[in-house]
Structure formats: structure tokens, C-alpha cells
Design an enzyme around this catalytic site. Structure first.
Site, mmCIF file in Angstrom:
data_model
loop_
_atom_site.group_PDB
_atom_site.id
_atom_site.type_symbol
_atom_site.label_atom_id
_atom_site.label_comp_id
_atom_site.label_asym_id
_atom_site.label_seq_id
_atom_site.Cartn_x
_atom_site.Cartn_y
_atom_site.Cartn_z
ATOM 1 N N CYS A 2 30.236 42.486 59.499
ATOM 2 C CA CYS A 2 29.570 43.744 59.785
ATOM 3 C C CYS A 2 30.172 44.298 61.077
ATOM 4 O O CYS A 2 30.843 43.600 61.811
ATOM 5 C CB CYS A 2 28.086 43.522 59.983
ATOM 6 S SG CYS A 2 27.333 42.547 58.691
ATOM 7 N N ARG A 27 35.577 46.352 58.224
ATOM 8 C CA ARG A 27 35.044 45.005 58.425
ATOM 9 C C ARG A 27 33.941 44.654 57.413
ATOM 10 O O ARG A 27 33.636 43.498 57.209
ATOM 11 C CB ARG A 27 34.443 44.903 59.829
ATOM 12 C CG ARG A 27 35.472 44.975 60.914
ATOM 13 C CD ARG A 27 34.803 44.857 62.245
ATOM 14 N NE ARG A 27 34.205 43.548 62.384
ATOM 15 C CZ ARG A 27 34.709 42.564 63.100
ATOM 16 N NH1 ARG A 27 35.829 42.742 63.724
ATOM 17 N NH2 ARG A 27 34.101 41.413 63.187
ATOM 18 N N TRP A 74 27.591 44.247 55.832
ATOM 19 C CA TRP A 74 28.134 43.498 54.697
ATOM 20 C C TRP A 74 27.057 42.470 54.406
ATOM 21 O O TRP A 74 26.858 41.536 55.181
ATOM 22 C CB TRP A 74 29.459 42.853 55.101
ATOM 23 C CG TRP A 74 30.213 42.188 53.995
ATOM 24 C CD1 TRP A 74 31.133 42.761 53.164
ATOM 25 C CD2 TRP A 74 30.153 40.802 53.613
ATOM 26 N NE1 TRP A 74 31.629 41.821 52.286
ATOM 27 C CE2 TRP A 74 31.045 40.619 52.536
ATOM 28 C CE3 TRP A 74 29.421 39.707 54.069
ATOM 29 C CZ2 TRP A 74 31.229 39.393 51.916
ATOM 30 C CZ3 TRP A 74 29.608 38.475 53.443
ATOM 31 C CH2 TRP A 74 30.505 38.332 52.378
ATOM 32 N N ASN A 100 24.982 41.160 63.887
ATOM 33 C CA ASN A 100 25.965 40.512 63.006
ATOM 34 C C ASN A 100 25.706 39.018 63.081
ATOM 35 O O ASN A 100 25.448 38.494 64.163
ATOM 36 C CB ASN A 100 27.395 40.745 63.505
ATOM 37 C CG ASN A 100 27.836 42.172 63.317
ATOM 38 O OD1 ASN A 100 27.158 42.956 62.672
ATOM 39 N ND2 ASN A 100 28.977 42.504 63.901
ATOM 40 N N GLY A 101 25.846 38.326 61.964
ATOM 41 C CA GLY A 101 25.661 36.877 61.983
ATOM 42 C C GLY A 101 24.486 36.488 61.108
ATOM 43 O O GLY A 101 23.998 37.272 60.303
ATOM 44 N N GLU A 489 50.541 33.831 47.635
ATOM 45 C CA GLU A 489 50.204 35.051 48.383
ATOM 46 C C GLU A 489 50.268 36.281 47.469
ATOM 47 O O GLU A 489 49.398 37.154 47.524
ATOM 48 C CB GLU A 489 51.169 35.187 49.580
ATOM 49 C CG GLU A 489 51.030 36.453 50.409
ATOM 50 C CD GLU A 489 49.687 36.611 51.112
ATOM 51 O OE1 GLU A 489 48.849 35.695 51.061
ATOM 52 O OE2 GLU A 489 49.473 37.684 51.701
ATOM 53 N N LYS A 493 47.143 38.702 46.786
ATOM 54 C CA LYS A 493 47.174 40.154 47.054
ATOM 55 C C LYS A 493 46.741 40.923 45.819
ATOM 56 O O LYS A 493 45.940 41.853 45.905
ATOM 57 C CB LYS A 493 48.580 40.620 47.440
ATOM 58 C CG LYS A 493 49.121 40.273 48.794
ATOM 59 C CD LYS A 493 48.434 40.917 49.961
ATOM 60 C CE LYS A 493 47.311 40.062 50.449
ATOM 61 N NZ LYS A 493 47.483 39.335 51.678
ATOM 62 N N GLU A 496 42.925 40.518 45.108
ATOM 63 C CA GLU A 496 41.947 41.121 46.006
ATOM 64 C C GLU A 496 41.951 42.637 45.988
ATOM 65 O O GLU A 496 40.912 43.246 46.188
ATOM 66 C CB GLU A 496 42.053 40.562 47.435
ATOM 67 C CG GLU A 496 43.345 40.811 48.136
ATOM 68 C CD GLU A 496 43.395 40.142 49.503
ATOM 69 O OE1 GLU A 496 42.346 39.821 50.080
ATOM 70 O OE2 GLU A 496 44.506 39.950 50.011
ATOM 71 N N HIS A 512 53.148 22.406 32.761
ATOM 72 C CA HIS A 512 52.088 21.388 32.701
ATOM 73 C C HIS A 512 50.709 22.010 32.473
ATOM 74 O O HIS A 512 49.702 21.403 32.803
ATOM 75 C CB HIS A 512 52.087 20.555 33.991
ATOM 76 C CG HIS A 512 53.368 19.811 34.199
ATOM 77 N ND1 HIS A 512 53.733 18.723 33.432
ATOM 78 C CD2 HIS A 512 54.400 20.034 35.050
ATOM 79 C CE1 HIS A 512 54.929 18.294 33.818
ATOM 80 N NE2 HIS A 512 55.348 19.079 34.802
ATOM 81 N N LYS A 611 37.224 42.477 56.320
ATOM 82 C CA LYS A 611 38.450 42.086 57.003
ATOM 83 C C LYS A 611 38.323 40.765 57.738
ATOM 84 O O LYS A 611 39.211 39.942 57.727
ATOM 85 C CB LYS A 611 38.858 43.199 57.966
ATOM 86 C CG LYS A 611 40.144 42.935 58.730
ATOM 87 C CD LYS A 611 41.343 42.958 57.818
ATOM 88 C CE LYS A 611 42.643 42.702 58.548
ATOM 89 N NZ LYS A 611 43.693 42.281 57.595
HETATM 90 C C1 F6R Z 1 43.835 38.208 52.478
HETATM 91 C C2 F6R Z 1 43.241 38.077 53.789
HETATM 92 C C3 F6R Z 1 42.329 36.924 54.034
HETATM 93 C C4 F6R Z 1 42.522 36.414 55.460
HETATM 94 C C5 F6R Z 1 41.501 35.309 55.775
HETATM 95 C C6 F6R Z 1 41.692 34.765 57.174
HETATM 96 O O1 F6R Z 1 44.662 39.320 52.399
HETATM 97 O O2 F6R Z 1 43.453 38.872 54.640
HETATM 98 O O3 F6R Z 1 42.535 35.912 53.101
HETATM 99 O O4 F6R Z 1 43.820 35.927 55.593
HETATM 100 O O5 F6R Z 1 40.209 35.816 55.643
HETATM 101 O O6 F6R Z 1 41.579 35.781 58.133
HETATM 102 P P1 F6R Z 1 42.119 35.611 59.595
HETATM 103 O O7 F6R Z 1 43.603 35.466 59.506
HETATM 104 O O8 F6R Z 1 41.693 36.828 60.335
HETATM 105 O O9 F6R Z 1 41.504 34.350 60.140
#
Ligand code: F6R
Length: 616
Positions: A2, A27, A74, A100-101, A489, A493, A496, A512, A611
């Protein structure tokens, strides 16, 4: 997750808060709200949906007050409803709170407050916290020092289990604000006759570059045009005001359609910044002043442990490959969320690393704390300067990639790969790598930004390919060795931002099990290496082709695939093996981005994601 913005100054609080919330929207974003102190009371507006919706409702009200708090939510406790959105107001109408939390003992506190006559309108833990502050405020005498609100917040927090970043105002004290944190990021922006509380620098950067990063267990009290910081146990803290090195322009969208695309295109600059000033004068190794360890210290280390979450975890896998290959030191990689609970036995002389773009991910922070508790030295690779993980580690390497706003990590990931490649070189040169090989390696890394630029010049062609594949609902991403994490990765991508089911596998593992998925409806993206594994990967591609699977191949210039094997081919410049994961990442980012756009997805704000994940 949040976002919090609180304003106290001479300007109209609502306008500044709405601008800040807009910048924090990445966020977390299922609802938003604000409260402004005015006319001896408080005006609260909270709405489900995006900040624009809140702004539209705010525009219909007269909001002239100069003090306020606001929030983007969030959801954790309680569904996405107007009532559950923040700010919350205590049932006596005096205390207003954003949070937040997670308050873990909120059920017990709520029971207690119900016996004291407090009512609840929402299902949230935050409203419980708000009423507990009101309860202590009602019991706290005026003390002539103007600290009644501060003292009641402090008392409340001493009864609370869990995590919080909070901002509190009181209708009886229209010129004051109290904020506090434990486990949830919070900063204080110190502007010209104004103070801004925020969960993230991006919310305040248009007003001031002077910030105080609050630490866990600290409270800030803003009153009479100034502020004081103290701890939960009543110790005064001398504030350290830092200067944010990036400007508001760095966090603007500019001419790009999405932050994700902007950040993909910022990668050459981010990679330059990761390297800047970090190569030795003789050009044969890297230097990392922030690690606070000597070469002799490094000689004692017989294992590295790398942990992270999500995309950062993929960077750990690349670090493992490069360090083991070039420095011949064993590396263990663990998900941070698993490491903290599985009580892993560690070698006595292990060095612990965490990777985190935000520096606030709670699982990664908890893993760091667990390793420190066991007495290990812990290093952090972080992008956000002053973040909790950066501060709590024993040393580290800042990425200097600039703000990453898009929820899907792009430039932060390739920057983590660059730092991993440089770190592998650094330790390799302390072991067996020769001077000449070191010089070749450094020269190869220096060429990476220009090579990434060349891949970016193919963006239109990659977009064309992406549009042709946007209709498929299942994808495989396949690679080997250092390209296997890039396959993971690529799949992450795509999942998500486009909500397409995708899986990453080592190419040889495909037969396999996952090969059962292959049909005309399930395309595969192959990350094709050069050298000894080239023919092996080509064989895996043949197996897919034999089952009518469509193939997008990402290959190095100069490598020739058998005629007709791949349906579409994207080439990347030939490069040193240490640079290969970085270059191979860029096409999978562009493919995922353009597939998501073609499917009409909200690339920068994918559903259910935020984020920075600051709750468990
Ligand atoms: C995917 C993504 C997340 C972050 C993960 C860790 O695109 O961004 O998987 O990599 O939440 O976030 P950080 O690096 O901020 O600890």
C-alpha cells in the site's frame, strides 16, 4: 504494497496528496482514500478503484485544509470496499489513521475495545489500531508539552504485534501529525515550510529531495513547523537528512506508453551506471567499496548463499552460474521466503547475499535478519538507496538503476545480472582467473550497453512477432545453464503482465514431462546458446517441431539454425558468456510486453500485483 502520503504545511494538502498517491499507485491499487483536517473536523473520502476515481470525488468537495493523510490500498484484511479503504476514523471521531502492514493481534485488541464501547465499521486491522490510539488518547492527560498525541501513539504501538507504517492525525490537534514504522517503509520529506510523510520517495520527489529514512521502532512527531524523532522506548534520535539523487523527471513516463517500456529502454544507461567507477585501474577486475571486506576476508569464504524473491531470485541463479563457473566457489540459492523458515544448515565460512530492487521485500528482509541472527555477514544488492535491506546489511552494492516504477522488473533485473557478472569477476580474480582473462571479461562487459541498444533497435520487429503470438494461452520458455534463469524470467514476465500461463524449463528437461504440453497451440521460446550446447538445444527444438510446436528462437549472431526449424528468429549480438544472460533477457522482456499490450492488459498495473511486497 500500500502507499501512504501525509502532508502538513502551507499548501492545499489534498492536491499534494493526490499527486503523491498517483505516483505511488504502482505499489498497490485496489482502493484509495484521503482525509483533510479542516473546519474543526475532518473530511474523509475513500473509494474503491484507482486514484483517478478518488480525485474525481475529491474535486466535488471543498478541501482547503493544509494537513492531511492519504493512502492507496492493496487489500490484506477485509475485502475491497469503500469501508475497508483508508483512512480510518476512530469511533469517537478524533483519531484518523492510514496504515501499511498487518496487525497480528488485532482480534484480541478488538475484543478489548468492544468492551470499552468502541464501534467498528470495517473488517480491517487498521480500524482496530485507530481505535486503540483513540482509547489511549482519551486516557492521556494534556501535558503542556504538546506530546499527548505522540504519547498515545507510542503507548498503542507498545501493545501491537505485527508490522506497520502509519500516519496519524487528530481533529483536536489540527497542526500535528505523528508517523511511525516497524517493518513497513516510511520516509519524511523535509521541504520548504512543509513536511511530507510517505512510504516511498517517488511520492515526495516533486516537492523535495531532502528525506529522512525512518528506522524500525522510530516515531516522528511533526508540529509547529518542525519535527522530532524518538523511539518506542523514548530515546531521542538525531535525524539524518539524506538527499535523493534522482529527480522527478526520472520517475515520469515521458514519451513512452508504459513505465515498463520506458524502463526496458533505460537498460543501456542502467547497465552503464552499474559499472561506473567499479573497474580497477588496470582494467582486469571489478571493485566494490561497499562490501567492506578485504581480499584476505574473501579468501576465507568457502561458499556464498544468495537469496531473493521473484525476479531477484532469477538473478541469484545467474550469479550462482557465473560465480561457480569463473571463481569456482560453490553457491547456494534459496527463495528468501523458504530460507527464513527451513533452518538451513550453513557452512561456517559462508557469505550471505540478498538481492532486492526495492530493498523492502519482507521475505528477503526476514531472510537477511535470520542469517544475521545466526552470525553470518550479510551483503545486499539493492536499487533503492536507504532502503531497509540496504541499511540492515553489513555491506553491499547499490545498483544505481534509477527508479523502477513498472510492476514487472526489467532494468533492475539486468542491472542485477551485470552486478553478478562483475562480482563473479571480482572473486574469480582473487582465485584462478588470469590477468588477460580478466581484461577480456572487463572489455566484454563494457560492450554490453551498446549491444543492448542494438537489440532495442529491433523492438518493432519483436513487437510484430509478439502480436502474432498474442492469441496463445500457454507458452514454454527453454534455456540451458545461464540461460535457464532467463527462461524462468521470460515465463514470469509473460505470466504477470499478460496472464498467460507460461513455464520456464531447462531445455533438456522438456522431454521429461513438459513435452506433453506441446501442440500447435503451445509455442516455445528457445534461448539458444553458442558453443558445445548449441547442437543439444537444436535437438530439443527438433523434438518440439516434430510435434507441430511453434518456435521463437533467440540466437546469437553468427549461429545458424537448420532451415525452417524456428518459425521466428530474434538475433542478439555475439558476446562473452558472462554477458549472455543480460543480452538474452531483452528480447523476452519485449516479447512479453508487446504480447500483453496486444491482449489489452494494463502492463504497469497487472491485476493482484504490487511493486513492493511488504507483507508476508
Ligand atoms: C517480477 C517482480 C517481482 C520482484 C519481487 C522481489 O517482475 O518484480 O518478482 O522481483 O517481488 O522484489 P524486490 O526485488 O523489490 O525485493
Amino acid at each position: 504494497m500500500c502507499g501512504i502520503v501525509g502532508y502538513i504545511g502551507k499548501q492545499k494538502a489534498s492536491s499534494i496528496m493526490l499527486e503523491g498517491l498517483k505516483r505511488l499507485e504502482y505499489r498497490g491499487y485496489d482502493s484509495a482514500g484521503l482525509a483533510v483536517l479542516q473546519n474543526d473536523g475532518v473530511t474523509v473520502i475513500k473509494k474503491i478503484g484507482r486514484v483517478d476515481n478518488l480525485s474525481a470525488h475529491a474535486a466535488k468537495q471543498k478541501l482547503s485544509g493544509h494537513v492531511g493523510i492519504s493512502h492507496t490500498r492493496w487489500a490484506t484484511h477485509g475485502g475491497v470496499t469503500d469501508a475497508n479503504a483508508h483512512p480510518h476514523v476512530s469511533s469517537d471521531g478524533k483519531i484518523v489513521l492510514v496504515h501499511n502492514g498487518v496487525i497480528e493481534n488485532y482480534v484480541a485488541i478488538k475484543k478489548f475495545l468492544l468492551t470499552k464501547g468502541y464501534d467498528f465499521e470495517s473488517e480491517t486491522d487498521t480500524e482496530v489500531l485507530c481505535n486503540l490510539i483513540a482509547y489511549h488518547y482519551a486516557k492521556e492527560p494534556e501535558n503542556g508539552e504538546g506530546t499527548r498525541l505522540l504519547d498515545s501513539v507510542r503507548k498503542t504501538l507498545s501493545h501491537v504485534e505485527g508490522t506497520y507504517g502509519i500516519a496519524v492525525v487528530c481533529t483536536e490537534r489540527p497542526d500535528e501529525m505523528v508517523a511511525a514504522r516497524k517493518g513497513s517503509p516510511l520516509i519524511l520529506g523535509v521541504g520548504d515550510h512543509e513536511h511530507i510523510i510517505a512510504s516511498d520517495v517517488s511520492a515526495i520527489i516533486s516537492r523535495t529531495q531532502n528525506v529522512v529514512y525512518l528506522k524500525d521502532g522510530e516515531l516522528v512527531h511533526i508540529a509547529k513547523g518542525g519535527f522530532t524523532i524518538s523511539t518506542l522506548d523514548l530515546t531521542d534520535v538525531s535525524p539524518v537528512i539524506d538527499t535523493v539523487t534522482w529527480s522527478v523527471d526520472d520517475a515520469e513516463l515521458g514519451d513512452h506508453d508504459h513505465y515498463m517500456l520506458k524502463e526496458i529502454f533505460e537498460q543501456p544507461a542502467a547497465l552503464e551506471n552499474a559499472m561506473r567507477g567499479r573497474f580497477s585501474a588496470d582494467g582486469s577486475t571489478a571493485n566494490f567499496g561497499g562490501l567492506n571486506l578485504t581480499a584476505a576476508d574473501f579468501r576465507q569464504i568457502d561458499r556464498f548463499v544468495f537469496t531473493s524473491c521473484g525476479t531477484g531470485w532469477h538473478a541469484c541463479l545467474v550469479a550462482e552460474h557465473l560465480i561457480e563457473r569463473y571463481a569456482r566457489i560453490p553457491v547456494e540459492v534459496d527463495y528468501a521466503s523458504e530460507f527464513r523458515y527451513r533452518n538451513a544448515p550453513l557452512d561456517r565460512d559462508a557469505l550471505f547475499f540478498v538481492i532486492s530492487q526495492s530493498g523492502e521485500t519482507i521475505d528477503t528482509l526476514a531472510a537477511l535478519r535470520e542469517a544475521k541472527r545466526k552470525g553470518y555477514k550479510c551483503m545486499a544488492i539493492c536499487n533503492v538507496v536507504g532502503s531497509t535491506i540496504a541499511r540492515e546489511s553489513d555491506g553491499g552494492i547499490y545498483q544505481h538503476a534509477g527508479p523502477e516504477i513498472g510492476v514487472a522488473s526489467t532494468k533492475a533485473f539486468t542491472s542485477q545480472l551485470m552486478i553478478s557478472a562483475m562480482f563473479a569477476l571480482y572473486v574469480a580474480r582473487m582465485r584462478d582467473m588470469s590477468f588477460a582473462d580478466g581484461v577480456d571479461y572487463v572489455n566484454a562487459l563494457k560492450q554490453v550497453p551498446a549491444k543492448v541498444t542494438r537489440i532495442l533497435q529491433q523492438a518493432d520487429a519483436i513487437a510484430d512477432i509478439a502480436r502474432r503470438y498474442a492469441k496463445y494461452n500457454d507458452f514454454l520458455f527453454l534455456g540451458r545453464l545461464s540461460l535457464f534463469p532467463i527462461a524462468l524470467e521470460g515465463a514470469l514476465k509473460l505470466k504477470e503482465i499478460s496472464y498467460i500461463h507460461a513455464e520456464g524449463y531447462p531445455a533438456a528437461e522438456m522431454k521429461h514431462g513438459p513435452i506433453a504440453l506441446i501442440s500447435e497451440e503451445c509455442p516455445s521460446v528457445f534461448l539458444v546458446p553458442k558453443g558445445e550446447l548449441f547442437n543439444k538445444v537444436v535437438s530439443s527444438m527438433q523434438e518440439i517441431k516434430a510435434r507441430k510446436g511453434r518456435i521463437i528462437a533467440i540466437i546469437l549472431e553468427g549461429c545458424e539454425l537448420p532451415e525452417g526449424l524456428a518459425d521466428d528468429v530474434i538475433t542478439i549480438p555475439d558476446c562473452h558468456d558472462a554477458a549472455l544472460p543480460i543480452l538474452a533477457t531483452v528480447p523476452v522482456q519485449l516479447l512479453s510486453y508487446h504480447i500483453a499490450v496486444a491482449r489489452g492488459c494494463d502492463v504497469d498495473k497487472p491485476r493482484n500485483l504490487a511493486k513492493s511486497v511488504t507483507v508476508e
